[in-house]
Scaffold this motif. Sequence first.
Motif, PDB file in Angstrom:
ATOM      1  N   GLU A  13     -18.171  14.589  -5.915  1.00  9.56           N
ATOM      2  CA  GLU A  13     -19.420  15.327  -5.757  1.00  9.56           C
ATOM      3  C   GLU A  13     -19.642  15.684  -4.292  1.00  9.56           C
ATOM      4  OE1 GLU A  13     -22.040  13.509  -9.484  1.00  9.56           O
ATOM      5  OE2 GLU A  13     -22.598  13.070  -7.418  1.00  9.56           O
ATOM      6  N   ALA A  14     -20.413  16.725  -4.083  1.00 11.01           N
ATOM      7  CA  ALA A  14     -20.758  17.119  -2.714  1.00 11.01           C
ATOM      8  C   ALA A  14     -21.402  15.943  -1.988  1.00 11.01           C
ATOM      9  CB  ALA A  14     -21.704  18.314  -2.734  1.00 11.01           C
ATOM     10  N   GLY A  15     -21.005  15.762  -0.740  1.00 15.13           N
ATOM     11  CA  GLY A  15     -21.475  14.640   0.050  1.00 15.13           C
ATOM     12  C   GLY A  15     -20.584  13.422  -0.018  1.00 15.13           C
ATOM     13  N   GLY A  16     -19.635  13.443  -0.937  1.00 14.99           N
ATOM     14  CA  GLY A  16     -18.729  12.318  -1.109  1.00 14.99           C
ATOM     15  C   GLY A  16     -17.559  12.345  -0.144  1.00 14.99           C
ATOM     16  N   SER A  17     -16.636  11.400  -0.356  1.00 17.23           N
ATOM     17  CA  SER A  17     -15.485  11.240   0.537  1.00 17.23           C
ATOM     18  C   SER A  17     -14.201  11.109  -0.268  1.00 17.23           C
ATOM     19  CB  SER A  17     -15.656   9.987   1.404  1.00 17.23           C
ATOM     20  OG  SER A  17     -16.793  10.090   2.234  1.00 17.23           O
ATOM     21  N   LEU A  18     -13.124  11.516   0.350  1.00 14.81           N
ATOM     22  CA  LEU A  18     -11.781  11.303  -0.161  1.00 14.81           C
ATOM     23  C   LEU A  18     -10.858  11.028   1.011  1.00 14.81           C
ATOM     24  CD1 LEU A  18     -11.265  14.132  -2.835  1.00 14.81           C
ATOM     25  CD2 LEU A  18     -11.386  11.682  -3.288  1.00 14.81           C
ATOM     26  N   ARG A  19      -9.785  10.296   0.738  1.00 12.20           N
ATOM     27  CA  ARG A  19      -8.771  10.055   1.755  1.00 12.20           C
ATOM     28  C   ARG A  19      -7.424  10.503   1.216  1.00 12.20           C
ATOM     29  NH1 ARG A  19      -5.902   4.696   4.072  1.00 12.20           N
ATOM     30  NH2 ARG A  19      -5.748   5.285   6.272  1.00 12.20           N
ATOM     31  N   LEU A  20      -6.833  11.468   1.884  1.00 10.47           N
ATOM     32  CA  LEU A  20      -5.517  11.955   1.496  1.00 10.47           C
ATOM     33  C   LEU A  20      -4.441  11.234   2.311  1.00 10.47           C
ATOM     34  CD1 LEU A  20      -6.152  15.815   1.368  1.00 10.47           C
ATOM     35  CD2 LEU A  20      -6.554  14.093  -0.404  1.00 10.47           C
ATOM     36  N   SER A  21      -3.318  11.010   1.669  1.00  9.67           N
ATOM     37  CA  SER A  21      -2.159  10.419   2.339  1.00  9.67           C
ATOM     38  C   SER A  21      -0.949  11.313   2.130  1.00  9.67           C
ATOM     39  CB  SER A  21      -1.847   9.029   1.773  1.00  9.67           C
ATOM     40  OG  SER A  21      -2.922   8.150   1.936  1.00  9.67           O
ATOM     41  N   CYS A  22      -0.057  11.299   3.085  1.00  9.85           N
ATOM     42  CA  CYS A  22       1.194  12.044   2.972  1.00  9.85           C
ATOM     43  C   CYS A  22       2.286  11.210   3.614  1.00  9.85           C
ATOM     44  CB  CYS A  22       1.073  13.396   3.651  1.00  9.85           C
ATOM     45  SG  CYS A  22       2.627  14.314   3.760  1.00  9.85           S
ATOM     46  N   ALA A  23       3.228  10.783   2.800  1.00  9.02           N
ATOM     47  CA  ALA A  23       4.313   9.944   3.278  1.00  9.02           C
ATOM     48  C   ALA A  23       5.617  10.717   3.319  1.00  9.02           C
ATOM     49  CB  ALA A  23       4.464   8.726   2.371  1.00  9.02           C
ATOM     50  N   ALA A  24       6.279  10.660   4.465  1.00  8.58           N
ATOM     51  CA  ALA A  24       7.586  11.299   4.619  1.00  8.58           C
ATOM     52  C   ALA A  24       8.676  10.262   4.394  1.00  8.58           C
ATOM     53  CB  ALA A  24       7.721  11.908   5.998  1.00  8.58           C
ATOM     54  N   SER A  25       9.703  10.649   3.658  1.00  9.06           N
ATOM     55  CA  SER A  25      10.799   9.719   3.393  1.00  9.06           C
ATOM     56  C   SER A  25      12.119  10.467   3.396  1.00  9.06           C
ATOM     57  CB  SER A  25      10.602   9.033   2.030  1.00  9.06           C
ATOM     58  OG  SER A  25      10.619   9.986   0.984  1.00  9.06           O
ATOM     59  N   GLY A  26      13.201   9.700   3.478  1.00 12.44           N
ATOM     60  CA  GLY A  26      14.527  10.299   3.482  1.00 12.44           C
ATOM     61  C   GLY A  26      15.200  10.118   4.824  1.00 12.44           C
ATOM     62  N   THR A  77       3.666   8.291   7.940  1.00  8.71           N
ATOM     63  CA  THR A  77       2.587   8.715   7.053  1.00  8.71           C
ATOM     64  C   THR A  77       1.444   9.321   7.859  1.00  8.71           C
ATOM     65  OG1 THR A  77       3.147   7.005   5.432  1.00  8.71           O
ATOM     66  CG2 THR A  77       0.933   7.940   5.307  1.00  8.71           C
ATOM     67  N   VAL A  78       0.871  10.381   7.316  1.00 12.49           N
ATOM     68  CA  VAL A  78      -0.304  11.009   7.913  1.00 12.49           C
ATOM     69  C   VAL A  78      -1.434  10.940   6.898  1.00 12.49           C
ATOM     70  CG1 VAL A  78       0.350  13.346   7.162  1.00 12.49           C
ATOM     71  CG2 VAL A  78      -1.161  13.047   9.134  1.00 12.49           C
ATOM     72  N   TYR A  79      -2.647  10.758   7.401  1.00 11.45           N
ATOM     73  CA  TYR A  79      -3.821  10.630   6.555  1.00 11.45           C
ATOM     74  C   TYR A  79      -4.850  11.702   6.912  1.00 11.45           C
ATOM     75  CZ  TYR A  79      -1.838   5.956   6.016  1.00 11.45           C
ATOM     76  OH  TYR A  79      -0.988   4.904   5.794  1.00 11.45           O
ATOM     77  N   LEU A  80      -5.689  12.007   5.963  1.00  8.63           N
ATOM     78  CA  LEU A  80      -6.834  12.878   6.216  1.00  8.63           C
ATOM     79  C   LEU A  80      -8.049  12.260   5.535  1.00  8.63           C
ATOM     80  CD1 LEU A  80      -7.682  15.550   7.596  1.00  8.63           C
ATOM     81  CD2 LEU A  80      -7.503  16.627   5.340  1.00  8.63           C
ATOM     82  N   GLN A  81      -8.928  11.679   6.353  1.00  4.97           N
ATOM     83  CA  GLN A  81     -10.171  11.141   5.830  1.00  4.97           C
ATOM     84  C   GLN A  81     -11.185  12.263   5.805  1.00  4.97           C
ATOM     85  OE1 GLN A  81     -10.994   7.954   4.688  1.00  4.97           O
ATOM     86  NE2 GLN A  81     -12.921   8.929   4.108  1.00  4.97           N
ATOM     87  N   MET A  82     -11.723  12.538   4.623  1.00  7.27           N
ATOM     88  CA  MET A  82     -12.652  13.659   4.449  1.00  7.27           C
ATOM     89  C   MET A  82     -13.998  13.107   4.006  1.00  7.27           C
ATOM     90  SD  MET A  82     -10.112  16.396   2.573  1.00  7.27           S
ATOM     91  CE  MET A  82     -10.017  15.451   1.069  1.00  7.27           C
ATOM     92  N   ASN A  83     -14.988  13.296   4.846  1.00  8.04           N
ATOM     93  CA  ASN A  83     -16.349  12.828   4.559  1.00  8.04           C
ATOM     94  C   ASN A  83     -17.296  14.014   4.434  1.00  8.04           C
ATOM     95  OD1 ASN A  83     -15.436  10.137   4.822  1.00  8.04           O
ATOM     96  ND2 ASN A  83     -15.826  10.168   7.026  1.00  8.04           N
ATOM     97  N   ILE A  84     -18.441  13.747   3.861  1.00 10.68           N
ATOM     98  CA  ILE A  84     -19.487  14.772   3.680  1.00 10.68           C
ATOM     99  C   ILE A  84     -18.860  16.033   3.098  1.00 10.68           C
ATOM    100  CG2 ILE A  84     -21.535  15.821   4.715  1.00 10.68           C
ATOM    101  CD1 ILE A  84     -21.141  14.017   7.127  1.00 10.68           C
ATOM    102  N   LEU A  85     -18.131  15.873   2.021  1.00 11.23           N
ATOM    103  CA  LEU A  85     -17.420  17.005   1.429  1.00 11.23           C
ATOM    104  C   LEU A  85     -18.384  18.043   0.875  1.00 11.23           C
ATOM    105  CD1 LEU A  85     -14.518  15.014  -0.165  1.00 11.23           C
ATOM    106  CD2 LEU A  85     -14.223  16.992   1.332  1.00 11.23           C
ATOM    107  N   LYS A  86     -17.963  19.297   0.969  1.00 13.65           N
ATOM    108  CA  LYS A  86     -18.753  20.432   0.515  1.00 13.65           C
ATOM    109  C   LYS A  86     -17.953  21.204  -0.537  1.00 13.65           C
ATOM    110  CE  LYS A  86     -20.627  21.002   5.188  1.00 13.65           C
ATOM    111  NZ  LYS A  86     -20.791  21.951   6.332  1.00 13.65           N
TER     112      LYS A  86
END
Length: 121
Positions: A13-26, A77-86
Amino acid sequence: QVQLVESGGGLVEAGGSLRLSCAASGSIFSIRAMDWYRQAPGKQRELVATINTGGNTTYTDSVKGRFTISRDNAENTVYLQMNILKPEDTAVYYCNAYIRRNYDSRYAVYWGQGTQVTVSS
């Protein structure tokens, strides 16, 4: 071979948060910059945030103060913390990384498969 695998997308929902992760391997000798992009339906892919090996970060104006990019060099690994989502943050989010596979190879850019982020109003 090198793979980037994203995770963490979903519906929030709007106003919420998610955290994305991206892992490189190989076969990875070193990683330079790591970035997050996004592409909304009918729009061009846009750069959201970038982080270099020293931890310096840049953001597109629309996410400044709400998103935070970080990386774990030991885990490739790279992360993207997303707060106050619109609702306008709704898009497929992609990570990419500039990776050198061997000590005598050049850096090349690799992309993940994307993860959907949907923000409901």
